[in-house]
Design a protein around this motif. Structure first.
Motif, mmCIF file in Angstrom:
data_model
loop_
_atom_site.group_PDB
_atom_site.id
_atom_site.type_symbol
_atom_site.label_atom_id
_atom_site.label_comp_id
_atom_site.label_asym_id
_atom_site.label_seq_id
_atom_site.Cartn_x
_atom_site.Cartn_y
_atom_site.Cartn_z
ATOM 1 N N ASP A 8 3.443 14.004 -2.850
ATOM 2 C CA ASP A 8 2.976 14.289 -1.498
ATOM 3 C C ASP A 8 1.720 13.480 -1.232
ATOM 4 N N THR A 9 1.494 13.161 0.023
ATOM 5 C CA THR A 9 0.299 12.406 0.395
ATOM 6 C C THR A 9 -0.027 12.681 1.852
ATOM 7 N N SER A 10 -1.280 12.509 2.230
ATOM 8 C CA SER A 10 -1.730 13.002 3.535
ATOM 9 C C SER A 10 -1.514 12.018 4.674
ATOM 10 N N MET A 11 -1.589 10.713 4.423
ATOM 11 C CA MET A 11 -1.305 9.748 5.487
ATOM 12 C C MET A 11 0.199 9.685 5.735
ATOM 13 N N GLY A 12 0.596 9.287 6.926
ATOM 14 C CA GLY A 12 1.997 9.409 7.285
ATOM 15 C C GLY A 12 2.678 8.120 7.661
ATOM 16 N N LEU A 13 3.249 8.080 8.874
ATOM 17 C CA LEU A 13 3.846 6.863 9.411
ATOM 18 C C LEU A 13 2.804 5.751 9.473
ATOM 19 N N THR A 14 1.590 6.156 9.813
ATOM 20 C CA THR A 14 0.444 5.246 9.886
ATOM 21 C C THR A 14 -0.722 5.878 9.123
ATOM 22 N N ARG B 110 8.906 8.313 9.579
ATOM 23 C CA ARG B 110 8.846 9.137 8.369
ATOM 24 C C ARG B 110 7.458 8.969 7.761
ATOM 25 N N ARG B 111 7.161 9.777 6.759
ATOM 26 C CA ARG B 111 5.900 9.614 6.049
ATOM 27 C C ARG B 111 6.041 8.469 5.042
ATOM 28 N N TYR B 112 5.085 7.545 5.096
ATOM 29 C CA TYR B 112 5.056 6.449 4.125
ATOM 30 C C TYR B 112 3.873 6.584 3.166
ATOM 31 N N GLY B 113 2.698 6.943 3.701
ATOM 32 C CA GLY B 113 1.512 7.053 2.855
ATOM 33 C C GLY B 113 0.861 5.695 2.621
ATOM 34 N N PHE B 114 -0.441 5.731 2.321
ATOM 35 C CA PHE B 114 -1.206 4.492 2.115
ATOM 36 C C PHE B 114 -2.194 4.688 0.967
ATOM 37 N N ASP C 295 0.823 -1.219 0.000
ATOM 38 C CA ASP C 295 0.000 0.000 0.000
ATOM 39 C C ASP C 295 0.855 1.266 0.000
ATOM 40 N N THR C 296 2.066 1.142 0.491
ATOM 41 C CA THR C 296 2.951 2.297 0.623
ATOM 42 C C THR C 296 3.818 2.538 -0.622
ATOM 43 N N ALA C 297 3.890 1.558 -1.531
ATOM 44 C CA ALA C 297 4.902 1.596 -2.595
ATOM 45 C C ALA C 297 4.735 2.786 -3.539
ATOM 46 N N SER D 159 -7.584 9.586 2.185
ATOM 47 C CA SER D 159 -6.271 10.191 1.976
ATOM 48 C C SER D 159 -6.266 10.970 0.678
ATOM 49 N N ALA D 160 -5.353 11.928 0.600
ATOM 50 C CA ALA D 160 -5.137 12.731 -0.596
ATOM 51 C C ALA D 160 -3.728 12.474 -1.101
ATOM 52 N N ALA D 161 -3.549 12.591 -2.414
ATOM 53 C CA ALA D 161 -2.211 12.445 -2.996
ATOM 54 C C ALA D 161 -2.028 13.458 -4.111
ATOM 55 N N ALA D 162 -0.838 14.019 -4.175
ATOM 56 C CA ALA D 162 -0.455 14.921 -5.255
ATOM 57 C C ALA D 162 0.432 14.142 -6.215
ATOM 58 N N VAL D 163 -0.025 13.999 -7.462
ATOM 59 C CA VAL D 163 0.693 13.188 -8.448
ATOM 60 C C VAL D 163 1.185 14.103 -9.567
ATOM 61 N N GLN D 164 2.476 14.218 -9.663
ATOM 62 C CA GLN D 164 3.105 15.117 -10.625
ATOM 63 C C GLN D 164 3.734 14.309 -11.755
#
Length: 378
Positions: free
Chosen positions: A206-212, A156-160, A129-131, A195-200
């Motif tokens: 960038d993404t809103s979820m973090g370590l968890t 650190r921030r991983y994101g999901f 989920d983090t990849a 969750s939100a994600a910025a895809v460039q």
């Protein structure tokens, strides 16, 4: 990930007491079969139940055609940033990541172990989920704490929701008739978890979820962003333990904590009857989304599209309107008629003259897992 690879994948999403599964032929849009095994006490028995179901006449599946088994795994930590062929060493490494996902990773591993025993001659692929978020720049994934503590404990921030953000951002480009590597998109995955994600240009920045999965947007039962000192404040003033605060923030907060309801349909019904608490909660929910849209717009510098997905994003036009209302000066203009109602297929909901297009695109995480698994095993 290219979609040119052809194969048939058994996709497994293993929880502690359930196994969701699909069989996906990547040359076809619709899955061959979809199922759920509930009240699982033994994942080996659960996998055998799936096999028995697939062997039934009329299942639409020939087990001999399955070329790979794809496994959804919550957390890849810093060790896994791409689809990974599973062997014993990979299993052991995933097990070491259990502290980052204590409720999910043991169940993921139990499913992997059971499926590898049941299908010993097939490749098994872990899709993390983090990849998708492994492309975050260092400034986006670094927390401002002591760097030695952060490094020692993997803070650190991983994101999901990576498979969803990957599928939806790519599908947005397809619907727009644009190349994936030339557009910038904000994806809003709004379900019970959100969750939100910025895809460039095809890369998550960038993404809103973090370590968890607790950080970020307001969710069904999770608080999302909150002053970290709330934890110590409640420990000191309410005598709450770390585990009690963890339960509060993950299971008793969000929309449930503010309204008594975790389902947005119930929240909307309460608003319709005049509930002040429900109205405030909806405002909090939408305000948080709107803040992330503005933040990611600033990070991207240029924005081509915003896409809603998942249960709330696909079905709740009130949330969509509330989240993006008042952003016309930013070039985001919703069409009320296009936005109205539930969306079961990709739908443009912005006006024709909106500089930034707004879409609703149903997510398909299982297909994304299947495509990535087939590609990894090819």
């Amino acid at each position: 990930m290219s979609v040119n690879y052809e194969g048939t994948a058994l996709v497994l999403n293993c929880g502690s007491s359930s196994i969701k599964y699909q069989v996906v032929d990547t040359t076809r849009e619709e899955p061959l079969t979809v199922g759920l095994v509930e009240r699982v006490t033994n994942h080996s028995e659960g996998v055998q139940t799936i096999i028995a179901s697939l062997e039934q006449p009329g299942s639409g599946v020939d087990i001999a055609d399955i070329t790979v088994v794809g496994h959804r795994v919550l957390h890849g930590g810093e060790e896994f940033s791409a689809p990974t062929i599973i062997d014993d060493a990979v299993e052991r490494t995933i097990a070491l990541l259990a502290p980052l996902g204590p409720l999910h990773i043991p169940a993921n591993l139990a499913g992997i172990n059971a499926a590898r025993a049941a299908f010993p001659n097939l490749p098994h692929v872990a899709i993390f989920d983090t990849a998708f978020h492994s492309t975050l720049p260092e400034a986006a994934y670094t927390y401002a704490i002591d760097r030695r503590v952060a490094a020692e404990h993997g803070v650190r921030r991983y994101g999901f929701h990576g498979t969803s953000h990957s599928y939806v951002s790519r599908e947005t480009a397809k619907q727009m008739g644009r190349s994936y590597d030339e557009i910038n998109t904000i994806v809003l995955h709004l379900g019970n978890g959100a969750s939100a994600a910025a895809v460039q240009r095809g890369r998550c920045v960038d993404t809103s979820m973090g370590l968890t999965p607790l950080e970020g947007l307001v969710m069904g039962t999770r608080s999302g962003d909150i002053d970290p000192a709330v934890v110590t404040h409640l420990a000191r003033t309410a005598g709450m333990t770390v585990d009690e605060v963890d339960t509060l923030l993950n299971r008793q907060s969000g929309m449930l904590g503010m309204t008594g309801y975790s389902d947005m349909r119930d929240v909307n019904a309460a608003i319709a009857t005049g509930s002040h608490e429900a109205k405030v909660a909806m405002d909090v929910y939408c305000r948080r989304i709107r803040g992330y849209v503005g933040q990611y717009y600033a990070q991207l510098g240029h924005l081509d599209a915003i896409t809603f997905t998942a249960g709330v994003g696909e079905n709740d036009h009130v949330v969509r309107a509330g989240a993006l209302g008042g952003l016309e000066e930013m070039g985001i203009v919703l069409d009320p008629d296009r936005n109205a109602g539930r969306k079961k297929e990709a739908t443009l909901i912005s006006t024709d003259d909106s500089r930034i297009q707004v879409w609703v695109i149903p997510t398909n995480e299982e297909r994304e897992i299947a495509v990535q698994s087939v590609a990894a095993a090819s």
